[in-house]
Design a protein around this motif. Structure first.
Motif, mmCIF file in Angstrom:
data_model
loop_
_atom_site.group_PDB
_atom_site.id
_atom_site.type_symbol
_atom_site.label_atom_id
_atom_site.label_comp_id
_atom_site.label_asym_id
_atom_site.label_seq_id
_atom_site.Cartn_x
_atom_site.Cartn_y
_atom_site.Cartn_z
ATOM 1 N N ALA A 15 0.836 -1.200 0.000
ATOM 2 C CA ALA A 15 0.000 0.000 0.000
ATOM 3 C C ALA A 15 0.875 1.256 0.000
ATOM 4 C CB ALA A 15 -0.924 -0.005 1.219
ATOM 5 N N LEU A 19 0.854 4.210 -2.787
ATOM 6 C CA LEU A 19 0.635 5.630 -2.485
ATOM 7 C C LEU A 19 1.816 6.477 -2.951
ATOM 8 C CD1 LEU A 19 -1.085 5.285 1.004
ATOM 9 C CD2 LEU A 19 -2.127 6.120 -1.124
ATOM 10 N N LEU A 45 -5.624 2.675 1.831
ATOM 11 C CA LEU A 45 -5.622 2.111 0.492
ATOM 12 C C LEU A 45 -5.761 0.602 0.576
ATOM 13 C CD1 LEU A 45 -3.669 3.040 -2.604
ATOM 14 C CD2 LEU A 45 -3.202 0.789 -1.694
ATOM 15 N N GLY A 120 -5.413 0.061 -6.364
ATOM 16 C CA GLY A 120 -5.597 0.423 -4.962
ATOM 17 C C GLY A 120 -6.875 1.235 -4.829
ATOM 18 N N ILE A 122 -9.113 3.788 -2.725
ATOM 19 C CA ILE A 122 -8.979 4.808 -1.684
ATOM 20 C C ILE A 122 -10.370 5.371 -1.379
ATOM 21 C CG2 ILE A 122 -7.924 7.032 -1.095
ATOM 22 C CD1 ILE A 122 -5.812 6.413 -3.297
#
Lengths: 253, 106
Positions: A15, A19, A45, A120, A122
């Motif tokens: 993660a 990011l 995430l 991912g 979010i």
């Protein structure tokens, strides 16, 4: 990522790397300070491995998460009533593929992977809060949507006014340039993930017509083809065939 | 194209389609080779279609698209053709460009 095999530490690391990709993309769009970067790193995430052809966004859906493409490739597309598909953009790692859902409720199109990869998820509200509280991040996301619109204008021009050969050449040039900006590889050093049919759906041409145009580009020495793979052989030549000027990407997409 | 309809379907409708196809026989991949004025352009990718009839309809569409682009350059050769083969490279049908058009006024 397989939950049975990956330890929580491995997932956290994954993660954090994802990011990091988002941070690098946003840093190309606005000057981020240390607190902006910390804000991005603190986002929640959820990583998910996705096969080729997986829907990330479906028309009509009301997403409450924003999708970050971590690896692999995706396309945005719309369907006519009888199911014909027009691809309206391609997406590369680091792209938030449905940024408009931060402010618009329902999806008006589909986003689907064209290659296996990792995404991912979010939470939308976290991103909105971050954008409101950190102006540089808000500016980066705003610029990203403006550049998306610029790319859409270029695609309308491409499909509406270029002939088949330069249309495909332009599409390949844009894709290669965006992959390079995303840190993947040089414009001439990787294979295109799109199938002939996907190139057709993106350029408004049929499969046989695409095949024929790819042969023309190959005979001219601009690209090489091995089976389904397309590789750029002569960047300057392809660029001149396409009339490709990357100004509309604003050095950041 | 059939698979596009399949993509547009919801999950349950898609499962239904899949089940129906399991009964009727799965879709097949057809390859559309182009013979253009002595130049052979093989199709290495192919397209998934329901059956030979769907492949014929697709061949008509493909021929018309190639011809339309030719016409825009101011020339057209009617003796070009598309040859459709199946996954084993067995010929399924040939679509001469002439057969994909109704011509008049020549």
């Amino acid at each position: 990522m397989n939950g049975m095999l990956a330890s929580p530490e491995m997932i956290d690391r994954g993660a954090a790397k994802a990011l990091d990709k988002l941070e690098r993309k946003l840093a190309r769009l606005a000057d981020l300070d240390r607190e902006d970067r910390a804000g991005i790193a603190a986002l929640s995430l959820r990583l998910q491995e996705v096969p080729a052809g997986r829907h990330l966004v479906r028309e009509g859906q009301r997403p409450d998460e924003c999708c970050l493409l971590v690896s692999g490739f995706a396309c945005r597309h719309k369907l006519t009533g009888d199911g014909a598909r027009q691809i309206v953009s391609f997406h590369v790692p680091g792209d938030l593929v449905d940024i408009q859902h931060l402010l618009l409720d329902a999806a008006d199109h589909n986003v689907q992977t064209i290659a296996a990869g990792m995404v991912g998820w979010i939470p939308k509200q976290e991103l909105v809060r971050l954008a409101w509280s950190r102006p540089a991040i808000g500016r980066a996301l705003w610029r990203d949507t403006l550049i998306d619109a610029s790319i859409s204008r270029q695609w309308v021009l491409n499909v509406g006014r270029r002939d088949g050969r330069s249309r495909i050449a332009h599409m390949l040039c844009e894709f290669a340039t965006r992959c390079e900006a995303a840190g993947l590889a040089g414009v001439d050093a990787f294979d295109m993930p799109m199938t002939q049919e996907q190139i057709g759906d993106a350029s408004g041409l049929t499969s046989v017509h695409v095949n024929r145009m790819l042969k023309v580009l190959r005979d001219e020495g601009a690209i090489a083809r091995a089976g389904r793979q397309v590789r750029i052989l002569d960047w300057e030549l392809l660029r001149s065939i396409a009339g490709f000027d990357p100004a509309y990407l604003h050095a950041a997409a | 194209m059939r698979w596009r309809n399949w993509l547009a379907q919801s999950g349950s409708a898609r499962r239904e389609t899949n089940a129906r196809q399991a009964v009727l026989g799965a879709v097949a991949r057809y390859f559309f080779h182009l013979h253009e004025c002595g130049v052979f352009i093989p199709d290495e990718e192919g397209q998934e279609l329901d059956d030979a009839e769907a492949a014929r309809r697709q061949a008509v569409l493909e021929a018309r698209h190639v011809m339309a682009a030719e016409v825009q350059t101011g020339k057209l050769c009617l003796s070009c053709r598309i040859e459709v083969v199946d996954e084993t490279q067995r010929p399924v049908l040939a679509m001469p460009f002439k057969a994909a058009l109704e011509l008049s006024g020549l």
